[in-house]
Design a protein around this motif. Structure first.
Motif, PDB file in Angstrom:
ATOM      1  N   UNK A  75       0.856  -1.195   0.000  1.00 54.54           N
ATOM      2  CA  UNK A  75       0.000   0.000   0.000  1.00 54.54           C
ATOM      3  C   UNK A  75       0.883   1.232   0.000  1.00 54.54           C
ATOM      4  N   UNK A  76       0.614   2.133  -0.878  1.00 55.59           N
ATOM      5  CA  UNK A  76       1.435   3.327  -0.947  1.00 55.59           C
ATOM      6  C   UNK A  76       1.144   4.240   0.243  1.00 55.59           C
ATOM      7  N   UNK A  77       2.213   4.829   0.739  1.00 57.19           N
ATOM      8  CA  UNK A  77       2.083   5.697   1.893  1.00 57.19           C
ATOM      9  C   UNK A  77       1.250   6.942   1.579  1.00 57.19           C
ATOM     10  N   UNK A  86      -2.365   6.122   1.598  1.00 59.61           N
ATOM     11  CA  UNK A  86      -2.809   6.008   2.980  1.00 59.61           C
ATOM     12  C   UNK A  86      -3.048   7.398   3.567  1.00 59.61           C
ATOM     13  N   UNK A  87      -2.099   8.291   3.286  1.00 54.15           N
ATOM     14  CA  UNK A  87      -2.232   9.648   3.814  1.00 54.15           C
ATOM     15  C   UNK A  87      -3.536  10.288   3.333  1.00 54.15           C
ATOM     16  N   UNK A 144      -6.331   8.857   2.325  1.00 50.20           N
ATOM     17  CA  UNK A 144      -7.486   8.241   2.987  1.00 50.20           C
ATOM     18  C   UNK A 144      -7.677   8.831   4.393  1.00 50.20           C
ATOM     19  N   UNK A 145      -6.566   8.966   5.100  1.00 44.95           N
ATOM     20  CA  UNK A 145      -6.642   9.497   6.467  1.00 44.95           C
ATOM     21  C   UNK A 145      -7.116  10.949   6.450  1.00 44.95           C
ATOM     22  N   UNK A 146      -6.568  11.746   5.532  1.00 42.24           N
ATOM     23  CA  UNK A 146      -6.941  13.164   5.473  1.00 42.24           C
ATOM     24  C   UNK A 146      -8.442  13.323   5.254  1.00 42.24           C
ATOM     25  N   UNK A 151     -10.797  10.936   5.799  1.00 39.72           N
ATOM     26  CA  UNK A 151     -11.531  10.341   6.931  1.00 39.72           C
ATOM     27  C   UNK A 151     -11.564  11.301   8.114  1.00 39.72           C
ATOM     28  N   UNK A 152     -10.435  11.974   8.343  1.00 33.79           N
ATOM     29  CA  UNK A 152     -10.346  12.877   9.486  1.00 33.79           C
ATOM     30  C   UNK A 152     -11.070  14.195   9.228  1.00 33.79           C
ATOM     31  N   UNK A 168     -10.142  16.553   7.018  1.00 30.83           N
ATOM     32  CA  UNK A 168      -9.281  17.659   6.612  1.00 30.83           C
ATOM     33  C   UNK A 168      -9.227  17.850   5.113  1.00 30.83           C
ATOM     34  N   UNK A 210     -14.013   5.668   3.388  1.00 27.63           N
ATOM     35  CA  UNK A 210     -13.038   6.080   4.402  1.00 27.63           C
ATOM     36  C   UNK A 210     -13.710   6.645   5.645  1.00 27.63           C
ATOM     37  N   UNK A 255     -12.052   1.686   5.073  1.00 29.75           N
ATOM     38  CA  UNK A 255     -11.051   0.699   4.698  1.00 29.75           C
ATOM     39  C   UNK A 255     -11.566  -0.330   3.701  1.00 29.75           C
TER      40      UNK A 255
END
Lengths: 562, 562
Positions: A1-3, A6-7, A9-11, A13-14, A16, A49, A321
């Motif tokens: 999984x590329x970092x 991932x970043x 998805x997190x941004x 989901x959070x 931002x 996400x 996810x």
């Protein structure tokens, strides 16, 4: 999984970063908690996400609708739809199917490992996850003259493929229980899951199969049978397809006590069935409407269950996810699929399907798949019987036959027709002859290259000339089904891919099929039977009483030729 | 899988060959169907191969007993037992534990990747499946002076190990939500499962963590928290250990609706707790007796659930193809484990444990694990405070502290003691000093090398001389806990492995520990607190209000030194 993936998805989901898309105001099926819940569903780069309150570049107002995880068919032979993979996906995506686990058993019987490779290439990049189990029984029996013989070493390299999940239904349960060398080699060499296929298996024989690693069964036809297999640790793939329907018998398993070990599958779906009834959505609908199953549990068996069984960790739920493969239905009674999202993109919207290109297998492979008739044109002389032959008696609604004695010639007035099975894979020139009673054809002939499991060319007719003509028409088409009468084609379905499938749209294919059926009925075929499916099973050498193969009429119980 | 192995399993299952052992006349827990059923359980070469009627070379009459699948602890730090792995296994095998999934976080904080390697080697071949998750947060925080800093590249090679199942509890949920570079690298590099650790996490932050692949949580302390995480797709590892006990709050999850997403774990088990209460058997007992949970469901959460979560396909059930790791209990209310089978061999029988050798790690690794004190002997001068320092106020029954102002000297009459944290890994000479109130010690000193998470040397005392003596006694022992008074040791537990664990039997270890506790209490330590555990948490820099690290007294909320 590329970092960086991932970043992002997190941004999102959070909260931002903006989502690619947000589904708003719908209920959604939570397969983990067994509830219908509410919340915005936020999608980024193909995954769900976030569930909560989100904004997106595109927002869909789904008031009153219910979002289900895209459905998963735990076991299917794509070839049974007669449709090439892209056409199959076009027909089933609209029913909310997100993934299928396919056993390319039919095409492997024609093309061997080339058939597996063809299906892998023909499904690459389709907007549906098409996973494969490797065919375990090619040919189905030693009596079959198939296009290939696949042993453990032949299939082993395919386990490396990321979409191969294991070894497909081990039909030779007898061989497992007897610890047959070649069967053991396939089991020992398997990676991932090993599916079973063992109708009626129980007791020590069932234990032997589960001890050997066979982890599922989709052949249960009674609750007791299913319960025994479930208790021994097998996953029960509840099958509701075209040819076999077990939902009525197995619906009592669909309670929280047992459902965690059950998933839905179809095994075989024929064109009209797919078009008229649907796919996994149809199973959910029936489970709820006819058997009172909790709709959320039905959805779980149609999604998460199969994903868990196969170890697919991003499939089968509406949750962060998981793949944003979603089926939007009108409600959890009718399960009418209104919209389908694939990796977050709206591909089906109220009757409109976004088109996509069919994958293009290698030119050589494609050419090989379209060139599976290795035999010269036939003549009436090829069908001449030099002595009396056995008569297969059809039983309406069943695939078994009766032993109706011997005949010396076709006699349509007594409903005795000649039947031939013509080896088509290797040019052996083998032609098995016999007679069939109960089919009803009054004139002309019917020929098909769909003939389980070795898919030689079957033709039945009122006369030798008619048979040669119909068979040659199939050969000319490089596969398919032909109904002929008086030297003219009265109905035809071209199945140019391995003699099993067609690249045309399923609607057109089905129209041709229905027209051909009508022609067959018009020429006298009994209304109570399917003119082509019936023929397709007459060469399967494991079903009693009589069968006909490339070598003649076989007593299946004795496994000996008459 | 060897073909001949497969053949033998089949031969026995089919009844053609004799089983190695047969368990007769017992009930057994069927975790698939949720029932207690009956039947002979036939075992061959370490696996259950048949349920039915069998004969075996050895037959066990288990009339009136119930056979459970061997239990699985889904998340534990073995180091918390203070026992070396072999000693831990000797203590827990008798409680029916068949497998544990361990996070070697503590030893990794001392020995880095050497600690992971040590635990892998020290568990190789033990009669229990010891799986590992790779520590994700070493050191736990940037303020910790641990023995190592492990980044994604450091742990990556361990994913190749067959007993490594993924990335251990990601405690830095904040870092995940903030998309911290080093944290993302660990998540992106993970293979297998990623466990979570995020007390109270909810909403978008929870979505961010699940979107990032964090698939479980064992920190839920309320039903609402657990339900939200379960709904977002996380497996809930219901923790009932020594330090944290969540079963009472989470028992409502133990219904068929939710249990398919729940498993049991202990996280930390201290010696007396293991010896007096048990392990997973204790959780089952409590679930059934105190919370009315269906015993079969409790057993499933203590066995199959964790196996499914981690993808262990031969663990967690009494069924053909599963490991013959079995716990025979008196009944499903009391869960008293009478016999334990490991790979079909009776290793524990009514109080008698068959002994087994402790695995021997490489000599160099063993030497390294026993040489983790990199500092010279201490003197009273090392503990001399040149200015007033912060006072940590203990709160009985909690691990938080209060800010009790400043002090200039120890004053046992006012219950003000000096506390020091001495860096022991790299010889930096760092010694952080402060004061603590509420511990109650009247005279002497207490020192321990178990000090979360960096496991430096903590000592608390009534005077500087006493502190130096106690600390030096720990150093001389290469690790452990020492209570001293007037220049004499009044209680001591030697933890010679990384300063965390002892190779002696758990019973002896516990006796020493209890004696040391008694000594500490005799010297005045308040009865309401654990004399050593309390100290162990005082250097964890993430818990408010005040902590003491190798650099002095820290305000944890502000993450700044006073």
């Amino acid at each position: 999984m590329e970092q960086e993936q991932l970043r992002h998805w997190i941004e999102v989901a959070a909260g931002r970063a903006e989502a690619d898309a947000v589904l708003k105001n719908a209920g959604y099926v939570n397969v983990f908690s067994g509830e219908v819940l509410h919340g915005d569903i936020a999608i980024a780069d193909g995954r769900v996400v976030g569930i909560g309150t989100y904004r997106g570049r595109v927002e869909y107002n789904l008031t009153g609708r219910v979002v289900c995880p895209g459905f998963v068919d735990a076991h299917i032979h794509l070839e049974s739809s007669l449709a090439a993979p892209a056409a199959f996906v076009r027909a089933t995506l609209r029913h909310g199917t997100a993934a299928v686990v396919a056993d390319p058993h039919e095409i492997a019987n024609v093309l061997g490992t080339g058939g597996i490779e063809y299906m892998l290439q023909a499904t690459e990049g389709l907007p549906m996850d098409v996973y494969f189990m490797l065919p375990s029984c090619v040919p189905a029996t030693p009596l079959d003259e198939a296009g290939a013989v696949l042993d453990a070493a032949d299939i082993a390299p395919f386990y490396e493929h990321p979409r191969v999940l294991g070894l497909a239904e081990m039909m030779n349960a007898f061989g497992v229980v007897q610890a047959d060398e070649a069967v053991l080699a396939k089991l020992a060499g398997a990676r991932g899951r090993i599916d079973g296929h063992a109708p009626g298996l129980s007791g020590p024989a069932l234990c032997a199969c589960t001890a050997a690693g066979i982890a599922s069964d989709h052949e249960c036809s009674t609750l007791d049978e299913a319960l025994e297999k479930l208790r021994r640790g097998q996953y029960i793939l509840i099958r509701e397809g075209t040819a076999a329907r077990n939902l009525a018998a197995l619906a009592p398993l669909l309670t929280p006590q047992y459902a965690h070990r059950c998933a839905f599958c179809t095994d075989d779906k024929h064109p009209s069935d797919l078009l008229e009834l649907g796919h996994m959505d149809y199973i959910c609908r029936r489970a709820v409407q006819d058997f009172g199953v909790d709709p959320v549990l039905a959805v779980r068996c149609a999604s998460l269950s199969a994903a868990q069984y196969f170890g697919l960790r991003h499939t089968g739920a509406v949750a962060p996810g998981y793949w944003a493969d979603l089926a939007v239905v009108d409600n959890l009674q009718d399960f009418r699929v209104e919209q389908v999202f694939r990796r977050g993109r709206l591909l089906f919207d109220h009757g409109q399907l976004a088109d996509f290109p069919a994958p293009k297998p290698d030119a050589a492979l494609e050419a090989r798949a379209r060139d599976t008739f290795r035999l010269p044109p036939l003549t009436a002389a090829d069908f001449q019987a030099r002595k009396p032959l056995g008569v297969l008696g059809l039983v309406p609604g069943e695939i078994i036959t009766t032993d109706n004695g011997m005949a010396a010639a076709a006699d349509p007035d007594r409903d005795i027709l000649k039947i031939a099975v013509i080896e088509r894979h290797r040019g052996t020139g083998h032609i098995g002859l016999g007679y069939v009673q109960g089919y009803g054809l009054r004139r002309g002939a019917v020929a098909t290259s769909v003939a389980h499991d070795s898919h030689n060319l079957i033709v039945v007719g009122a006369g030798d000339e008619e048979m040669a003509f119909a068979a040659n028409q199939v050969i000319t088409r490089r596969g398919g089904i032909v109904v002929a009468d008086g030297g003219a084609v009265t109905g035809a379905v071209t199945l140019e891919l391995a003699g099993l499938m067609s690249a045309q749209p399923l609607e057109a294919l089905n129209a041709a099929l229905e027209a051909a059926k009508a022609a067959a009925y018009a020429q006298g075929v009994c209304r109570g039977i399917d003119p082509f499916m019936t023929l397709s099973f007459l060469s399967l050498p494991v079903i009693p009483q009589l069968r006909v193969t490339t070598r003649g009429v076989l007593d299946a119980a004795r496994q000996a030729y008459l």
